[in-house]
Design a protein around this motif. Structure first.
Motif, PDB file in Angstrom:
ATOM      1  N   ILE A 144      68.463  33.016  18.594  1.00  0.00           N
ATOM      2  CA  ILE A 144      68.138  34.265  19.274  1.00  0.00           C
ATOM      3  C   ILE A 144      68.960  34.464  20.545  1.00  0.00           C
ATOM      4  O   ILE A 144      69.001  35.571  21.079  1.00  0.00           O
ATOM      5  N   GLU A 145      69.628  33.412  21.033  1.00  0.00           N
ATOM      6  CA  GLU A 145      70.402  33.512  22.271  1.00  0.00           C
ATOM      7  C   GLU A 145      71.664  32.656  22.175  1.00  0.00           C
ATOM      8  O   GLU A 145      71.693  31.647  21.467  1.00  0.00           O
ATOM      9  N   LEU A 183      67.439  38.711  11.014  1.00  0.00           N
ATOM     10  CA  LEU A 183      68.071  40.005  11.213  1.00  0.00           C
ATOM     11  C   LEU A 183      68.639  40.521   9.900  1.00  0.00           C
ATOM     12  O   LEU A 183      69.136  39.740   9.071  1.00  0.00           O
ATOM     13  N   ASP A 184      68.587  41.816   9.718  1.00  0.00           N
ATOM     14  CA  ASP A 184      69.200  42.414   8.527  1.00  0.00           C
ATOM     15  C   ASP A 184      70.708  42.197   8.532  1.00  0.00           C
ATOM     16  O   ASP A 184      71.322  42.035   7.477  1.00  0.00           O
ATOM     17  N   ALA A 185      71.299  42.199   9.727  1.00  0.00           N
ATOM     18  CA  ALA A 185      72.739  41.987   9.855  1.00  0.00           C
ATOM     19  C   ALA A 185      72.985  40.956  10.956  1.00  0.00           C
ATOM     20  O   ALA A 185      73.139  41.315  12.131  1.00  0.00           O
ATOM     21  N   PRO A 186      72.989  39.652  10.609  1.00  0.00           N
ATOM     22  CA  PRO A 186      73.245  38.620  11.618  1.00  0.00           C
ATOM     23  C   PRO A 186      74.593  38.838  12.304  1.00  0.00           C
ATOM     24  O   PRO A 186      75.523  39.402  11.721  1.00  0.00           O
ATOM     25  N   CYS A 187      74.690  38.384  13.548  1.00  0.00           N
ATOM     26  CA  CYS A 187      75.930  38.540  14.313  1.00  0.00           C
ATOM     27  C   CYS A 187      76.294  37.181  14.903  1.00  0.00           C
ATOM     28  O   CYS A 187      75.729  36.758  15.909  1.00  0.00           O
ATOM     29  N   HIS A 229      68.119  35.626  14.196  1.00  0.00           N
ATOM     30  CA  HIS A 229      66.679  35.885  14.105  1.00  0.00           C
ATOM     31  C   HIS A 229      66.156  36.594  15.354  1.00  0.00           C
ATOM     32  O   HIS A 229      66.809  36.614  16.405  1.00  0.00           O
ATOM     33  N   LEU A 230      64.962  37.141  15.209  1.00  0.00           N
ATOM     34  CA  LEU A 230      64.145  37.570  16.332  1.00  0.00           C
ATOM     35  C   LEU A 230      63.106  36.489  16.605  1.00  0.00           C
ATOM     36  O   LEU A 230      62.659  35.803  15.681  1.00  0.00           O
TER      37      LEU A 230
END
Length: 467
Positions: A228-229, A360-364, A369-370
């Motif tokens: 997440i970070e 996430l629908d579109a990981p970056c 995740h959230l």
């Protein structure tokens, strides 16, 4: 400050007071920030306002030269624990746009009429006017930093109709939306005007006074939870990226450590600056909320002059303040998440993300995740201190939102099993944004009040206190 003191600040173009008050010129019909570089108006033609909304409500238009809507927020709203301070924080988080004045009043425990009366008496503007001014600012940001169609911007900024949007923009900026877009600063056009939702929205997150970005990024790097970070890049030029759960969707946000133009770290620096950020939102209606949560995380609305003046007068803290002027007390981008992380620690938080976080629908990159919602954690692990805390967060027994009463939240946390005084102090400092939290069990001099949270940051940065 009385009005004569305010006029002296205007006459000296003192940027320390940008956002703390606004002044309007009756002969021109324009309102400005105190540091506006235009010719100083005569005293008899000047009126003062606590908020931009109050100036707008009196028929004044925003100055095109100093852009008074782009200043940092008043530090008073983060410090104050009364109903007005709580209301302003909630309005900043977008509650009026999402739930109306009735929703705001319900969260504060007052009637809508009482909230209207108290805000109008102190700020010169009620909740609807304050929310309107915020929507106008969001609209200007979107007009000048994206190529989105104007119709989409109207609804993304929170307006109920295109006509309401057009009327408000004309009233606040004395320009049509198209003219506001055409007037985008040249320096930002090449990077900003080509921006799209997929490329993210570039923003400058303004702050007043010196800003010790390195200390904030050190803390964020130390605390970062994988998934997440992340904090990347060399010291002095790092980028902090994280995922956010927002009222209408999700976001991936990035904030740069490198200071904006004029945002140096020492006392000789220009008295203000900004952090560059880029926001990727799945729903543009979340722009205002996302910006406010980043501002709380990075403590961008603080008044470093007031903090440094008080703490710098203390013999123990004076050399520390001189070494790090403008040191901030970071908050939280998600208060419930911060509370859970303070309880379980970083390793357990990473495990919770892997097991229960929403993908996430579109990981970056490494952001996948959230952080899991309190209700999800309460259902998945209902036992023990974690279950007790997340259940209380999910059902509202413990409230940590921007309008929460800090003392009530503190009392509710004390009743939770497994939360010691140190953990509750972290939650009160970070999640609730309290600037005056002392170390549990330690006596702190009254001379540090009301900035004990900042005093502790100085002691930690100097290695005199455990992290």
């Amino acid at each position: 400050m009385d009005e004569d003191s305010r006029y002296e600040a205007v006459r000296s173009r003192d940027a320390r007071f940008d956002g703390e008050f606004f002044f309007a010129v009756e002969t021109t019909g324009i309102y400005c920030r105190p540091s506006c570089p235009a010719v100083t108006p005569k005293r008899r033609n000047v009126r003062f306002f606590a908020t931009a909304a109050a100036a707008q409500g009196s028929g004044f238009r925003a100055c095109r030269r100093c852009r008074p809507d782009a200043v940092p927020g008043s530090a008073a709203w983060n410090v104050r624990a009364d109903v007005v301070g709580r209301a302003v924080r909630l309005i900043g988080d977008g509650i009026v746009d999402r739930e109306g004045v009735a929703g705001l009043a319900s969260r504060l425990g007052y009637s809508a009429r009482q909230v209207q009366r108290q805000l109008t008496a102190e700020l010169g503007a009620g909740p609807v006017a304050l929310a309107r001014a915020q929507r106008a600012h969001t609209a200007r940001v979107l007009l000048q930093t994206t190529e989105l169609p104007i119709t989409e911007i109207a609804f993304a900024a929170g307006f109920a109709s295109v006509r309401q949007f057009n009327d408000t923009v004309r009233a606040v900026y004395a320009s049509t939306p198209s003219e506001v877009r055409a007037a985008a600063p040249r320096g930002g056009r090449s990077a900003g005007r080509t921006a799209t939702p997929s490329a993210g929205i570039p923003l400058r997150l303004a702050h007043r006074g010196p800003y010790q970005a390195g200390a904030v990024f050190d803390l964020l790097a130390q605390e970062a939870v994988p998934g997440i970070e992340e904090v990347s890049g060399p010291a002095g030029n790092r980028t902090y990226r994280r995922t956010l759960r927002l009222p209408h969707g999700t976001a991936i946000v990035a904030v740069e450590e490198a200071p904006g133009e004029g945002a140096g770290q020492g006392r000789a620096a220009h008295p203000g600056g900004w952090l560059d950020a880029r926001l990727h939102l799945t729903d543009l209606r979340d722009l205002t909320t996302a910006v406010q949560r980043l501002r709380r995380l990075f403590d961008l609305d603080a008044d470093p002059y007031a903090v440094d003046e008080r703490l710098g007068a203390d013999a123990r803290l004076a050399p520390l303040v001189a070494a790090r002027p403008g040191l901030r007390s970071p908050g939280a981008a998600d208060a419930d998440e911060l509370a859970v992380r303070a309880l379980v620690g970083p390793r357990r938080a990473e495990e919770l993300v892997r097991r229960y976080g929403k993908a996430l629908d579109a990981p970056c990159g490494s952001l996948t995740h959230l952080f899991p919602e309190a209700a999800v954690l309460a259902g998945a692990e209902p036992r023990g201190p974690l279950g007790a805390l997340t259940t209380a967060l999910a059902d509202g027994a413990v409230r940590l939102d921007p309008g929460a009463d800090r003392d009530e939240a503190h009392g509710a946390l004390l009743s939770m099993p497994g939360l010691d005084a140190r953990t509750i102090a972290v939650i009160r400092t970070r999640a609730l944004g309290d600037p005056d939290v002392g170390p549990p069990g330690a006596d702190t001099p009254d001379s540090w009040r009301p900035w004990r949270s900042y005093a502790l940051q100085h002691l930690r940065a100097a290695g005199e206190l455990d992290q």
